[in-house]
Structure formats: structure tokens, C-alpha cells
Design an enzyme around this catalytic site. Structure first.
Site, PDB file in Angstrom:
ATOM      1  N   GLY A  42       5.229  33.290  -0.841  1.00 50.48           N
ATOM      2  CA  GLY A  42       4.639  31.954  -0.831  1.00 50.48           C
ATOM      3  C   GLY A  42       3.307  31.861  -0.115  1.00 50.48           C
ATOM      4  O   GLY A  42       2.638  30.834  -0.188  1.00 50.48           O
ATOM      5  N   LYS A 197      -3.249 -11.303   3.843  1.00 53.73           N
ATOM      6  CA  LYS A 197      -1.787 -11.127   3.802  1.00 53.73           C
ATOM      7  C   LYS A 197      -1.227 -11.362   5.192  1.00 53.73           C
ATOM      8  O   LYS A 197      -1.808 -10.912   6.173  1.00 53.73           O
ATOM      9  CB  LYS A 197      -1.433  -9.688   3.407  1.00 53.73           C
ATOM     10  CG  LYS A 197      -1.779  -9.311   1.997  1.00 53.73           C
ATOM     11  CD  LYS A 197      -1.406  -7.867   1.731  1.00 53.73           C
ATOM     12  CE  LYS A 197      -2.137  -6.922   2.663  1.00 53.73           C
ATOM     13  NZ  LYS A 197      -2.035  -5.513   2.299  1.00 53.73           N
ATOM     14  N   ARG A 199       2.748 -11.546   7.350  1.00 50.45           N
ATOM     15  CA  ARG A 199       4.208 -11.645   7.384  1.00 50.45           C
ATOM     16  C   ARG A 199       4.551 -12.712   8.400  1.00 50.45           C
ATOM     17  O   ARG A 199       4.107 -12.647   9.544  1.00 50.45           O
ATOM     18  CB  ARG A 199       4.823 -10.311   7.813  1.00 50.45           C
ATOM     19  CG  ARG A 199       4.950  -9.317   6.689  1.00 50.45           C
ATOM     20  CD  ARG A 199       5.804  -8.121   7.110  1.00 50.45           C
ATOM     21  NE  ARG A 199       6.110  -7.285   5.961  1.00 50.45           N
ATOM     22  CZ  ARG A 199       5.290  -6.376   5.452  1.00 50.45           C
ATOM     23  NH1 ARG A 199       4.113  -6.197   6.002  1.00 50.45           N
ATOM     24  NH2 ARG A 199       5.635  -5.657   4.408  1.00 50.45           N
TER      25      ARG A 199
END
Length: 316
Positions: A42, A197, A199
């Protein structure tokens, strides 16, 4: 291409061979002969199959999905191989610079991976870097080598100007993208709106407020990158709910990971326009996704770096 006895050579890792070939096509030079493969365990094997001694060498490699870490290691090992082969100057051409979102400590014990990656590229032996639309412009300062920072906005704005859309308003999807959106709006001679935006409480969905008049307008959302496409698709839906006529979206880097493709397909976005800093295979071939090429601007920048001309003049 030759300048004062120097030759230009362009090599590429495996992240975006198509773009590297397109850049070579613009410059009229062949893509350098290099093989980047794996050993059986690898590890990455790099084989540069032509001389680079004294040459001005450019390595084109985005550190993007689907194998961010592999592509980064390919870039580092290629730079090391070229340096040890006595290349005259090595420029890392990184159309999309990965790990750029980890550019500061947002909370305790966060890494600053963008700085670590900059150190790795410099330590590998790069003499300069050429990139486009870093997620945070200050990442240029993480490098102790020259950084040429290209912008994708003009390519995107030219495309939208050619569409001759009417009643256009450019919309910033969040407060952080306002500067980019304003520059884009100036080129289109259009007004700007901003999505704010918030919350109300933890775990409650976002409430989107649109600052600006978008009723009956053709809205164009612009961002530097679109990853899972949640923000951009929600923003588009909020604009339509508030009376926008059509919604287009555009960005420089189409990261488009996870659920992004399905979200875009199902969204109210009429057309999403991205640049080819990140390779998109045929699985991304959906009706409302269009890709424009950055090859001409990268080729012109490489030409200017090679001839020691100003790159910033490209933006005058």
C-alpha cells in the site's frame, strides 16, 4: 516552452489527470512521464521517467476526495523525487487545497491541519505554490514560500453574464461569504441579499432569515465550496419559499461528498455550476450540474510564473 535555457515540465498525481492534461494542452507541452502506483503493502511508488535536471517543474494535484490522504502523500513523494533529481524549481499546483477548513482552533484541543499540510509541502521541497480559492485567505501566510492565489469568481461570473438572466440578485448563503458574494455581484452589476441562519435552541432546526429583497428575482447563490450540499439546498428552498423566481448556485470547489449528489438532484436549484478543481467522474453527470474548466487560468498563471511575469495582473 523554454526561457533562458530552462525547460518547463508538468507532472500530475492521480487526483485530477484530466485537468493536468487540459493545462498542458493550453500550454502546448506534453504531460510529464511519471508513474504513481502502489507497492503491494500500500505504500506509494513514484517513478519519474524523464530527466528534470535544472527544469522548472510543476506538479498538478488536488488534495480532494475520494482519497484526500493518498493524494497528499502522492504530492509530497513526487516533490521529494523531483527535488532529489535536481529539478531547478518545483511549484506545487494545488487547485483544491484539502484540510483548509481546519484553519484555526474552533474549540479546545483542535488541530490546525491547514498549517500542518503547509509545513509538509514546504518540507518536501516545494519552492512555490499555486492554488485557487483557499477556504480562508490567511492560509497563504501558513507557507514560508511564495503562494499565488487564484480566484474562480471571474470564470463563474462570465458564465452567468453569458446566460443573460433577468432580475438577478446574488445571494450569500451565510454571513461568512458576504465579501465573495459582493465581488461577484459587482461583476454582474446586481444587488445582493444575505441568508442569516440561526438555531433558536440546540437540536432545533435552523431558521433562515433573508436580508434583502428577493421576491420575483432570479437568485444566484455563491460559495467557495459545496461539500454535502445541505446548506446550499436548504438556502435555495428558503429563497423559493420567500418568492424567488428561479435559483441558481455556483462554487469553485465541488467537493460533493456523501448525500450531496442526491440532494442537488432533488433540490429546487435550476443549475449548480462548479469548476473542475476537483475531478468529477461520470457518476456526477446529472441534469442540473455543470462544470467549467480552470485549465486556461492555471495555464496562464504557470506561463507567467515560468517567465517571471506578474500573476496578480490576471485580476486587474
Amino acid at each position: 516552452m523554454h526561457s533562458k535555457g530552462k525547460a518547463i515540465k508538468i507532472f500530475a498525481g492521480n487526483s485530477n489527470q484530466e485537468l493536468a492534461k487540459a493545462i498542458c494542452g493550453e500550454l502546448g507541452v506534453p504531460l510529464g512521464d511519471a508513474e504513481v502506483t502502489n507497492f503491494s503493502d500500500g505504500e506509494i511508488a513514484v517513478n519519474i521517467k524523464e530527466t528534470v535536471r535544472g527544469c522548472d517543474v510543476y506538479v498538478v494535484q488536488s488534495t480532494s476526495r475520494p482519497m484526500v490522504n493518498r493524494y497528499l502523500m502522492e504530492l509530497l513523494i513526487m516533490i521529494d523525487a523531483l527535488k532529489r533529481a535536481s529539478a531547478g524549481r518545483i511549484t506545487a499546483v494545488i487547485p483544491y487545497y484539502g484540510y483548509a477548513r481546519q484553519d484555526r482552533k474552533a474549540k479546545a484541543r483542535d488541530p490546525i491541519s491547514a498549517k500542518l499540510v503547509a509545513d509538509l509541502i514546504t518540507a518536501a521541497g516545494a519552492d512555490r505554490m499555486l492554488t485557487m480559492d483557499l477556504h480562508a485567505a490567511q492560509i497563504q501566510g501558513y507557507f514560508n514560500i511564495p503562494v499565488d492565489h487564484l480566484v474562480g469568481g471571474p470564470i463563474l461570473s462570465e458564465y452567468f453574464i453569458s446566460k443573460r438572466l433577468e432580475d438577478v440578485t446574488v445571494v450569500s448563503p451565510d454571513l461568512g461569504s458576504v465579501t465573495r458574494s459582493r465581488a461577484f455581484a459587482d461583476r454582474l452589476d446586481a444587488p445582493i441579499a444575505i441568508i442569516d441562519k440561526r438555531r433558536q435552541k440546540a437540536n432545533e432546526s435552523e431558521v433562515m432569515n433573508v436580508i434583502g429583497d428577493i421576491e420575483g428575482q432570479t437568485c444566484i447563490l455563491i460559495d467557495d465550496m459545496i461539500d454535502t450540499a445541505g446548506t446550499i439546498c436548504n438556502a435555495a428552498a428558503a429563497l423559493v419559499e420567500r418568492g424567488a423566481k428561479d435559483v441558481y448556485a455556483c462554487c469553485t470547489h465541488g467537493v460533493l461528498s456523501g448525500p450531496a449528489l442526491q440532494r442537488i438532484k432533488d433540490s429546487v436549484i435550476k443549475e449548480l455550476v462548479v469548476l473542475d478543481t476537483i475531478y468529477l467522474d461520470e457518476s456526477f453527470d446529472i441534469p442540473n450540474l455543470k462544470q467549467l474548466s480552470v485549465a486556461p487560468i492555471f495555464a496562464e498563471s504557470i506561463r507567467r510564473i515560468f517567465h517571471n511575469d506578474s500573476v496578480s495582473k490576471l485580476f486587474d
